[in-house]
Design an enzyme around this catalytic site. Structure first.
Site, short mmCIF file in Angstrom:
data_model
loop_
_atom_site.label_atom_id
_atom_site.label_comp_id
_atom_site.label_asym_id
_atom_site.label_seq_id
_atom_site.Cartn_x
_atom_site.Cartn_y
_atom_site.Cartn_z
CB CYS A 102 -78.03 -64.96 -77.23
SG CYS A 102 -78.03 -63.91 -78.67
CB CYS A 110 -74.91 -63.14 -78.10
SG CYS A 110 -76.47 -62.32 -77.66
#
Length: 106
Positions: A29, A32
């Protein structure tokens, strides 16, 4: 930020009688990784709370159970109950995260 590696450990953590903050993330991600660049300062500011992270790809079922549709997401739990949830679209900047924490932990 401590890692949660099982459903059992997750259930123990969220049973706390004081609020705990849990970040749902995944290794693939990009948002993230962006959050990881600024979350350290926020951890220092909110160091009176316990922070955990859980890889939603490695610990199956919890993201679905707690309606984590996008990552990274921050959830606050206390006494086994989800108190608050900030979805991925609203966790892109330090200000987004700080606003959420100020609203929910005041």
């Amino acid at each position: 930020m401590q890692a949660i590696e099982s459903v059992e450990q997750f259930n123990e953590v969220i049973a706390s009688d004081k609020p705990v903050i849990i970040k749902f993330y995944a290794d693939w991600c990009p948002d993230c990784k962006r959050m990881d660049m600024f979350i350290g300062d926020i951890l220092e500011q909110y160091n009176n709370y316990d922070w955990y992270q859980i890889n939603s790809d490695e610990v199956q079922g919890l993201a679905e159970k707690y309606e984590v549709m996008g990552i990274p997401s921050l959830l606050i739990f206390q006494n086994g109950e989800k108190l608050a949830h900030r979805h991925s679209a609203y966790t892109k900047t330090p200000d987004d995260v700080l606003e959420f924490l100020q609203e929910e932990l005041a």
